[in-house]
Write an enzyme that holds these catalytic residues in place. Structure first.
Site, PDB file in Angstrom:
ATOM      1  N   GLU A 109      -8.285 -12.781   4.732  1.00  0.00           N
ATOM      2  CA  GLU A 109      -7.183 -12.247   5.553  1.00  0.00           C
ATOM      3  C   GLU A 109      -7.368 -12.654   7.015  1.00  0.00           C
ATOM      4  OE1 GLU A 109      -6.840  -7.997   5.344  1.00  0.00           O
ATOM      5  OE2 GLU A 109      -5.053  -7.930   6.623  1.00  0.00           O
ATOM      6  N   HIS A 114      -8.858  -7.951  -1.649  1.00  0.00           N
ATOM      7  CA  HIS A 114      -8.506  -8.343  -0.274  1.00  0.00           C
ATOM      8  C   HIS A 114      -9.569  -9.321   0.240  1.00  0.00           C
ATOM      9  CE1 HIS A 114      -5.759  -4.892  -0.144  1.00  0.00           C
ATOM     10  NE2 HIS A 114      -5.320  -5.326   1.027  1.00  0.00           N
ATOM     11  N   ASP A 156       2.680  -5.471   2.419  1.00  0.00           N
ATOM     12  CA  ASP A 156       1.419  -4.828   2.790  1.00  0.00           C
ATOM     13  C   ASP A 156       1.611  -3.340   3.142  1.00  0.00           C
ATOM     14  OD1 ASP A 156      -1.295  -5.055   2.837  1.00  0.00           O
ATOM     15  OD2 ASP A 156      -1.448  -5.974   4.809  1.00  0.00           O
ATOM     16  N   HIS A 196       0.861  -1.195   0.000  1.00  0.00           N
ATOM     17  CA  HIS A 196       0.000   0.000   0.000  1.00  0.00           C
ATOM     18  C   HIS A 196       0.894   1.240   0.000  1.00  0.00           C
ATOM     19  CE1 HIS A 196      -3.931  -1.987   0.980  1.00  0.00           C
ATOM     20  NE2 HIS A 196      -3.077  -2.968   1.253  1.00  0.00           N
TER      21      HIS A 196
END
Ligand SMILES: [Zn+2]
Length: 358
Positions: A208, A205, A289, A23
């Protein structure tokens, strides 16, 4: 550090890498974050420890939502186009230092603009593109941007973002859906993603955190939203039929071990399923991430993966998988990737599951 471990460190660092899941808006380099914070009145008098407590996550939090709230502190620093350009350039520089040749960076214009309303989506995107272009001129790295839709936004807000992005379609290599998944169904986003399926490749996503509908969330991401890759997907290890489903459709999992530890998506780090997913023949890749918030880098992930039993051969294979599944153009990839790009179907025969125990 002994001679042998130093050799391993050098080897890991020099291994050509692909990172698919980072990100951009949560990757501010820590030294830069301190420098910017010092210019803002609310942070000026804070000690270094207080700044760390404000911005960084270095130990597991209660859950993913608590972690997501922490992201907003780092976002407060992204106040100008100059800062965003610098952020993008330095993220690429950090990746180059870790041996990354192909880098996909994702961001959400709505997330950045929420705390910085003076920045319009075009300004945010243009600043990131300037930083990336400068990095690509400076180092042998190919970079692409993925647009994130936030699950927490209204459908109206998401459609407005989609319309804006379609006007800038050449500036993105793919799209993503992010934020906590447990309060949402994939079907809620079908009308958003359906028209995009021919325009951009899709990653979602899903899988998770631990929650009851995790498997349905991953299946829905593929079947209803058209995902070719799943962000995380680690909970698939609990569902053999889902593993088969993902393997049959050649779905790539963008696994981020340190993030999973910090968000308590695994009970203890030693139980992280990375190695088991490899042994099950899944198309697994290794990613950071949010390295800016987690005070980590990609090499940390490699060391953490080694602690789970992942081998040097696995690393090379995972990078070939990531290269095969990258959303960047073949032409861009061929400029920086040192070996022929393989197809996912060819990589099946060299998967961990085919090689036996290593
Ligand atoms: Zn993510």
């Amino acid at each position: 550090m002994g001679v042998l471990s130093k050799t391993m460190e050098t080897h890991l660092r020099s291994l050509p890498k692909v990172e698919l899941h980072r990100h951009l808006d949560c990757s501010l380099r820590w030294s830069t974050a301190i420098e910017i914070a010092r210019t803002l009145p609310q942070f000026q008098t804070m000690s270094l420890t207080e700044l760390e407590q404000s911005f960084l996550i270095t130990e597991p939090f209660a859950d993913l939502d608590s972690v997501l709230r922490k992201f907003t502190s780092m976002r407060d620093l992204l106040q100008s186009a100059e800062i965003l350009e610098r952020l993008a350039f330095e993220v690429c520089e950090d990746a180059v230092n870790d041996g990354v040749r192909i880098l996909e960076l994702r961001f959400s214009p709505t997330f950045v603009a929420e705390a910085n309303p003076q920045l319009k989506p075009d300004q945010i995107l243009n600043a990131f593109l300037r930083g990336i272009a400068r990095a690509e001129r400076t180092w042998p790295i190919a970079v692409g941007l993925i647009l994130i839709f936030q699950r927490t936004k209204t459908l109206g807000e998401l459609l407005a973002l989609r319309d804006w992005a379609l006007d800038r379609r050449e500036d993105f290599v793919g799209v993503d859906l992010a934020d906590s998944e447990d309060r949402f169904e994939p079907s809620q986003f079908q009308s958003l993603f359906q028209p995009l399926r021919g325009t951009w490749p899709i990653t979602i996503h899903a899988g998770e955190t631990i929650y009851p509908n995790s498997s349905a969330g991953m299946r829905g991401a593929v079947e209803l939203l058209g995902a070719q890759r799943i962000g995380h997907g680690i909970q698939a290890i609990r569902d053999p039929s889902l593993l088969q489903f993902l393997r049959d459709r050649q779905i790539i999992l963008e696994v981020c071990p340190w993030s999973n530890h910090l968000t308590k998506s695994v009970n203890t780090y030693s139980k992280h399923p990375l190695k088991k997913l490899l042994e099950a023949g899944q198309f697994v890749t290794l990613n950071t991430d949010d390295p800016g918030v987690f005070a980590s880098n990609l090499i940390d992930e490699y060391h953490l993966a080694q602690a789970l039993g992942v081998t040097i051969q696995d690393f090379a294979w995972m990078n070939d998988v990531a290269c095969a599944g990258s959303f960047l153009s073949a032409e861009k990839i061929s400029r920086v990737w040192p070996r022929p790009r393989q197809k996912l179907s060819d990589l099946l025969s060299t998967a961990s599951s085919q090689k036996g125990p290593s």
